[in-house]
Design a protein around this motif. Sequence first.
Motif, mmCIF file in Angstrom:
data_model
loop_
_atom_site.group_PDB
_atom_site.id
_atom_site.type_symbol
_atom_site.label_atom_id
_atom_site.label_comp_id
_atom_site.label_asym_id
_atom_site.label_seq_id
_atom_site.Cartn_x
_atom_site.Cartn_y
_atom_site.Cartn_z
ATOM 1 N N PHE A 1 0.868 -1.241 0.116
ATOM 2 C CA PHE A 1 -0.092 0.030 0.010
ATOM 3 C C PHE A 1 0.795 1.251 0.212
ATOM 4 N N LEU A 2 1.761 1.377 0.991
ATOM 5 C CA LEU A 2 2.790 2.304 1.050
ATOM 6 C C LEU A 2 3.481 2.647 -0.261
ATOM 7 N N PHE A 3 4.136 1.424 -0.792
ATOM 8 C CA PHE A 3 4.857 1.616 -2.267
ATOM 9 C C PHE A 3 4.006 2.284 -3.182
ATOM 10 N N ARG A 4 2.622 1.852 -3.398
ATOM 11 C CA ARG A 4 1.741 2.132 -4.394
ATOM 12 C C ARG A 4 1.292 3.639 -4.221
ATOM 13 N N PHE A 5 0.998 4.016 -2.936
ATOM 14 C CA PHE A 5 0.892 5.446 -2.491
ATOM 15 C C PHE A 5 1.861 6.466 -2.853
ATOM 16 N N ILE A 6 3.048 6.087 -2.437
ATOM 17 C CA ILE A 6 4.155 6.977 -2.678
ATOM 18 C C ILE A 6 4.370 7.087 -4.260
ATOM 19 N N GLY A 7 4.240 5.965 -4.941
ATOM 20 C CA GLY A 7 4.439 5.904 -6.382
ATOM 21 C C GLY A 7 3.443 6.797 -6.854
ATOM 22 N N SER A 8 2.180 6.753 -6.510
ATOM 23 C CA SER A 8 1.149 7.645 -7.010
ATOM 24 C C SER A 8 1.402 9.071 -6.893
#
Lengths: 308, 402
Positions: A232-239
């Motif tokens: 979730f964090l990876f995807r959030f930061i990526g976005s």
Amino acid sequence: MQNAVREPERVDRAGKDLCVSGLMAGRGSRNRFFHILLQELKRSPLYLILLAVMAIMLLPFFWTVTTSFKTPQEAQSYPPTWIPKQLRWQNYIEAWNAAPFGRYFLNSVFVATATAIGGVVTSVLAAYAFAKMDFIGKNVLFYLLVGTMMIPGQMLLVPNYLTIVKLRWYDTYQALIVPWVANVFGIFLLRQFFRTIPDELWDSAQIDGCSRFRFLWQFVVPLSKPALVTLFLFRFIGSWNAFLWVLIMTSREEMRTLPVGLYYFIGEAGTDYHLLTAAATFAMMPIIFLFLVAQRQFIQGVARTGLK
Amino acid sequence: MRRTVIVLVLLLIGVLALGQVEIEFWHAMRGGHLETLEAITAKFMEENPDIVVKLVGQGGYGDLNTKLIAAAAAMQPPTLAQFYADWVAAAYKDALMPLDGLIPQEVLDDIPEKLLQACYFDGKLLTVPFNKSTLILFYNTDLVPEPPTTWEELIDTAKALTVDEDGDGTPERYGFGLRPYAEMFTTPFWQAGGRFFSEDMTESLLYSEPGLKALEFLLELKATSLYQTGYLSGPFGSGKVAMYIGSVAGIPYVARAAEGKVNWSTAVLPKGPVNNDSIYMGTDIGIFTLNTTPEQREAALKYILYLLSPEAHMEWAKGTGYIPFRKSAITSEEWKAYMERHPERVAVTEQAFHGFTYPNHPQWYSIRNVIGDMLEAVLLGDMTPEEALQWADETIEEEYLK
């Protein structure tokens, strides 16, 4: 990072060992205290190295935050200063007003949250199939998927743009969210994690009449919390950090996100560092907050999936 | 009564909206530049209520180019956009509306010929100059009472101003600041009489008398220079560097960095063996024929003509720091009064009419990178000028000209 992550575990183990040996030898607590002290002293070079690495990691953040309080002159001064001579809070107001940052914030939060939630859901479903189910062509399909990670994003930009335009999604939230909801990295990450869950669990669940879907949501998902939080964090930061995609797929000011706003301060013959750093500081706040909240899970997730 | 008024107003808006033409202008302007563009555009729309110009920022130039490529491939480009000449040469020669005959001859005659040359592709005028800048000499007036006017004077002044009081080999003050980028070579190369390609664009002509002269000049200058890849406004503003050559777009940054520390001004570039021309940098503006209606193209042309009008053009140059390039604008009383208030713009105005442009080659971006690498190799001592120029010629010919 990994060393720092594993450290508490080792301390615990060492502490336990000491405790046991201390009791066995029948010695007093004073002795035990010295043992621990000695152990800690032995480890002090490691701590020093960790501290030094931490200082290096924090330096850019430190510089960003201090520069965000400097006057325009000081931000450009040569040689650069570390601590601002006077605090210029106004930078934050000026930076905030330079572009519609309120709207950018809303968009960033919405797009990043939707992308991250969607990304976790699709990855859970796909990763479960790859990790726990048998079907023909499973490995070939998996390697094909992983192989797509090697295609550089820039190469796909024009075809993706065409697709978005044909779907009539140009300048919409769908364009910013939907293409990023499925992602190979997430599938890969969760598959590794799901494989560590013993098959016996599924066998016994099956005996009790549990369906695959129920097993996934009631057993696998709760057991994989650290990996899910990490993803979730990876995807959030990526976005949150996505710049080019947003720029290419939107035109209206109302559809754009924070990184596009940060670009406002970079000029042709120089950069307004005092404003750029102020904007960067408020733009990274939500990420820092999110990380602090999810820190424990995140570190476990990274440590247990062997990611760096 | 109130309801009737509301209905009438709504009707009026509806009627107006029906007759309106909307055009999109994709640009890469930010900060103060964007504010000026917005102000000028607002004035244009006030004078032309039937036209709506939507300004759409597309990030930096690289991002703008990526997006234009994608949009053109999808047959959905905007009505107007900013272009570097090599982008047009590479991709948009057939997608842009020829402007020959549409821009009045007296306007074209009012613009420096060299600047306009870069807007012609296969003999057709496809763009007009939009945001243009040149290089200029920045000098510290506390240290340099009279700016140098030739290469020799520049080197002598720089030598005299380089001070190493404690003798540790690192000067406390440098006479000159040198940042290695392609234009730092191409400008002296041109000033020494150099030409980039043969007429038919099959041969690269860097290895030549002018090429060697330019590199020797830069090597001599480097000996008394602070050599760094970062912008020089900071070191110049703090007095660490007494002079440097940089883009006129750097003026606001220099002003800010120097405030309360050093006095400074600008001068035209010191003259080389042949001339004191500067490279013209910046982009041009053009109208897409692809995916646009005749009404949109007509409105876009009106907008371009408005941007080129002396009033809007002067407002643009004042607000942004880009060079004024219409002769009638800079000889006007308004501009003269402006220069009196802004002495640093006197040299900018003069330099605006002494410039050259690069050949309109579709691969120019990559060729320019080769030139930049060549310059760095020489300044860092990795190659001799002869070796470097020959290497650059060979690389350019093999990869981009053949």
